[in-house]
Design a protein around this motif. Structure first.
Motif, PDB file in Angstrom:
ATOM      1  N   UNK A  99       0.832  -1.200   0.000  1.00  0.00           N
ATOM      2  CA  UNK A  99       0.000   0.000   0.000  1.00  0.00           C
ATOM      3  C   UNK A  99       0.871   1.257   0.000  1.00  0.00           C
ATOM      4  N   UNK A 100       0.319   2.329  -0.544  1.00  0.00           N
ATOM      5  CA  UNK A 100       0.923   3.663  -0.476  1.00  0.00           C
ATOM      6  C   UNK A 100       2.343   3.713  -1.041  1.00  0.00           C
ATOM      7  N   UNK A 101       2.579   2.967  -2.087  1.00  0.00           N
ATOM      8  CA  UNK A 101       3.882   3.004  -2.760  1.00  0.00           C
ATOM      9  C   UNK A 101       3.852   4.012  -3.907  1.00  0.00           C
ATOM     10  N   UNK A 102       5.021   4.490  -4.273  1.00  0.00           N
ATOM     11  CA  UNK A 102       5.164   5.392  -5.409  1.00  0.00           C
ATOM     12  C   UNK A 102       6.314   4.875  -6.258  1.00  0.00           C
ATOM     13  N   UNK A 103       6.006   4.380  -7.447  1.00  0.00           N
ATOM     14  CA  UNK A 103       7.001   3.780  -8.332  1.00  0.00           C
ATOM     15  C   UNK A 103       6.912   4.490  -9.673  1.00  0.00           C
TER      16      UNK A 103
END
Length: 668
Positions: A99-103
């Motif tokens: 959750x709440x990852x930025x890739x």
């Protein structure tokens, strides 16, 4: 556990309108509450599971972006809630993303085949040609690695530990990699077969291949620009950035490797720091620091090391290959351009200055200077006991423990004086006195383990070691009796009795953990012969021994009473203890006075050269004081003075209680 459903017709039509496509829409599964509004230019392949995309992510600088998928190909992936993945030139395959990852702008994110993600990778420490390989795994500690690397005389032990680590590696083997919650990965090249823990930040890395990054919320890991790493494990709180190149390495908790540092086949444990230089086949115990260009650490075991600029070692004599190794015991320093030709063994808290090619073994002479003069290696026993730098190091190490992970893997004992170093001083006193008797008291120089000791250095060494032993033994007795009321002699003797069965005999330093050798030998037998022994049991053993240190230390002190004071614990009278405390006080004050005088050198006229460059002598002095301050106001100098006062007061308080006991006994 998240419940998934298949896409309905309306959602498929909406996704298709937003330039999305799938090999088979029936293989795309979504969580309850899913909305396709923020998914565009995305291709789905294989089994894909999608969470909800309903919140915005705030990026550095205040920019906000909505969670979703844009310009990405996903193959056999699970994507958590409120994660944003965009602008992936290649694809993301076989990953479970939290959750709440930025890739963003990651060339390729891939798990290929079955992988153990760096676990059970063999690292050839000390001997580049093999023979001391340490298989790394996620929870490797400095202590367990020490046993695996150094106890090759017990092949049954090495085989057993190797099997346990292999079993662990099999337990984490998977065809799917994981990326934890709150992970940021931006502007990065290829990430292949890498598991990434919570809150990790990867920014601008070049290539990460076959490894695990054990980041966590309490101790995030940072991987920075131009990092290349293969066959690795990076522990919580570590920072690896600015062009670092790693191959077959374990990076311990809170390590910092930056500024073009390179390493292969090396182990770095808690709070190590490496910049600019190179490491090859080293065992870097806690607080090993090398920060300068042209510095090479190779085929050595170190801990609490400070390597000067241009420090170098050789493990190759151009005969059978790079097979030689060296051991530099805890707390040592190498000066600028120092050089060691392995094999060699350097005693704890030593200073190495110049070039040394005669393979010295100074392990029996801790706190010494090893100095090159006229192509010979001169040993100055005990000289580092009166060095300001040694004491400053001992004070700063605990303060510089950057580990914020509550689960600390390495057990670290910061004590400068301990049974480990004091036993060597006792041996050193015997050795130095033996040299005098053998070669004669009028000899100008003495030979010891491929070094030369001057007569004056020998006498000073005996005196310094004697002061240090008095200080340590007195410290232990005072600590044992601190805050303890004793009504009579029986009460006093009762308090002095050892409470731990372990402690007698030789002590060893397991890369930061100081324990009795007997305890380690007994545990080895358990490892070898107990079929249900686990890696968790080894961790528990090291932690337990670490917590028992002071009780075991007292047992050791008691065992040395007869030799040092001529009486056993049971024979000590209050008058004897008063004598011990007075000897202790004299030793503490004498050593502190030496430190005080050593610190004063930093305020000498020579130290003022370069100050007040365009002024008079008075302006030079004023400029010096503005930058460096006055001697008496220096924080370290004030600390030394305060230490003398506090220790004297502590001794006086015990003396007062003992005198009251003597008076009471006399009255009765």
């Amino acid at each position: 556990m998240t419940k998934y459903r298949k896409l309905n017709r309306t959602e498929i039509e909406r996704l298709t309108a937003q330039e999305c496509m799938a090999d088979n829409w029936n293989q795309v599964h979504v969580a309850e509450g899913f909305s396709p509004a923020y998914i565009a230019h995305t291709r789905f392949s294989g089994e894909v599971y999608l969470g909800r995309f309903e919140q915005e992510i705030e990026l550095p600088g205040g920019l906000r972006k909505h969670a979703g998928l844009r310009h990405v190909t996903l193959h056999n992936c699970t994507i958590g809630n409120n994660t944003l993945i965009e602008n992936i030139p290649n694809y993301v395959a076989n990953y479970q993303i939290g959750d709440y990852c930025y890739i963003q702008n990651v060339n390729l994110l891939l798990t290929e085949g079955e992988s153990c993600f760096g676990n059970n990778t063999e690292v050839s420490v000390l001997n580049e040609t093999g023979g001391r390989e340490v298989p790394i795994y996620n929870r490797l500690s400095a202590q367990l690695a020490y046993i695996v690397a150094m106890y090759r005389h017990r092949p049954d032990l090495i085989g057993r530990l190797g099997q346990m680590i292999a079993d662990y590696a099999r337990s984490v083997k998977s065809t799917r990699g994981t990326i934890g919650n709150g992970v940021h990965i931006v502007n990065t090249g290829t990430i292949r077969n890498v598991c990434i823990g919570d809150a990790c930040r990867i920014e601008g890395a070049s290539r990460l291949d076959n490894g695990t990054i054990n980041s966590c919320t309490e101790a995030p890991v940072y991987i920075g620009a131009n990092v290349t790493a293969e066959d690795f494990i990076i522990s919580s709180g570590a920072c690896v950035s600015d062009g670092v190149v790693l191959s077959r390495c374990f990076i311990g908790q809170a390590c910092h490797l930056t500024h073009l540092f390179s390493a292969h086949d090396s182990l770095f444990f808690s709070n190590c720091q490496g910049e600019n230089g190179e490491a090859c086949a080293i065992f870097a115990g806690p607080y090993t620091v090398t920060m300068h260009k042209s510095s090479l650490l190779i085929a050595g075991m170190f801990s609490f090391l400070n390597a000067g600029s241009g420090s170098n070692q050789s493990n190759h004599m151009y005969k059978l290959g790079p097979i030689h190794q060296g051991v530099v015991e805890r707390g040592s320093k190498t000066t600028s351009d120092s050089y060691m030709l392995w094999p060699a063994k350097i005693g704890a808290f030593s200073l190495i200055m110049g070039r040394h090619v005669t393979h010295p073994d100074t392990s029996g002479m801790p706190f010494s200077y090893l100095i090159e003069h006229g192509n010979r290696s001169y040993l100055v026993p005990g000289a580092n006991l009166k060095s300001v730098g040694t004491i400053r190091d001992a004070q700063k190490w605990p303060k510089r423990d950057r580990r914020t992970d509550p689960d600390k893997l390495d057990c670290i004992n910061f004590n400068l004086l301990s049974p480990y170093t004091i036993q060597k001083m006792l041996q050193g006193i015997d050795t130095l006195q033996g040299l005098k008797q053998t070669s004669g008291e009028t000899s100008e120089c003495y030979s010891f383990q491929s070094t030369t000791i001057k007569n004056s250095s020998l006498e000073k060494g005996i005196n310094l070691y004697t002061l240090a032993v008095h200080k340590f033994m007195g410290n232990s007795i005072i600590k044992r009796l601190e805050g303890t009321p004793f009504a009579d002699l029986d009460d006093l003797h009762s308090r002095l009795q050892p409470t731990d069965p372990l402690g007698e005999g030789e002590w060893i330093d397991l890369a930061g953990l100081i324990i009795p050798k007997q305890a380690m030998q007994e545990e080895i037998e358990r490892i070898v012969h107990q079929s249900d022994y686990t890696l968790e049991a080894a961790e528990a053993f090291f932690r337990t021994l670490h917590h028992r240190y002071y009780d075991m230390e007292w047992t050791w002190v008691c065992s040395k009473m007869q030799r040092w004071y001529g009486k056993s614990i049971d024979q000590l009278t209050p008058q004897d203890i008063i004598g011990i405390v007075r000897q202790w006080n004299e030793a503490v004050v004498s050593l502190d006075r030496m430190l005080y005088d050593d610190a004063r050198k930093e305020f000498s006229m020579i130290s003022r050269i370069g100050f007040g460059v365009d002024g008079s002598a008075s302006q030079r002095d004023f400029d010096f004081e503005q930058v460096r301050g006055e001697f008496e106001s220096d924080p370290f100098v004030k600390m030394v003075c305060r230490h003398i006062e506090e220790k004297t007061a502590l001794g006086d308080e015990l003396l007062e209680r003992l005198n009251r006991l003597i008076d009471k006994t006399t009255d009765e």
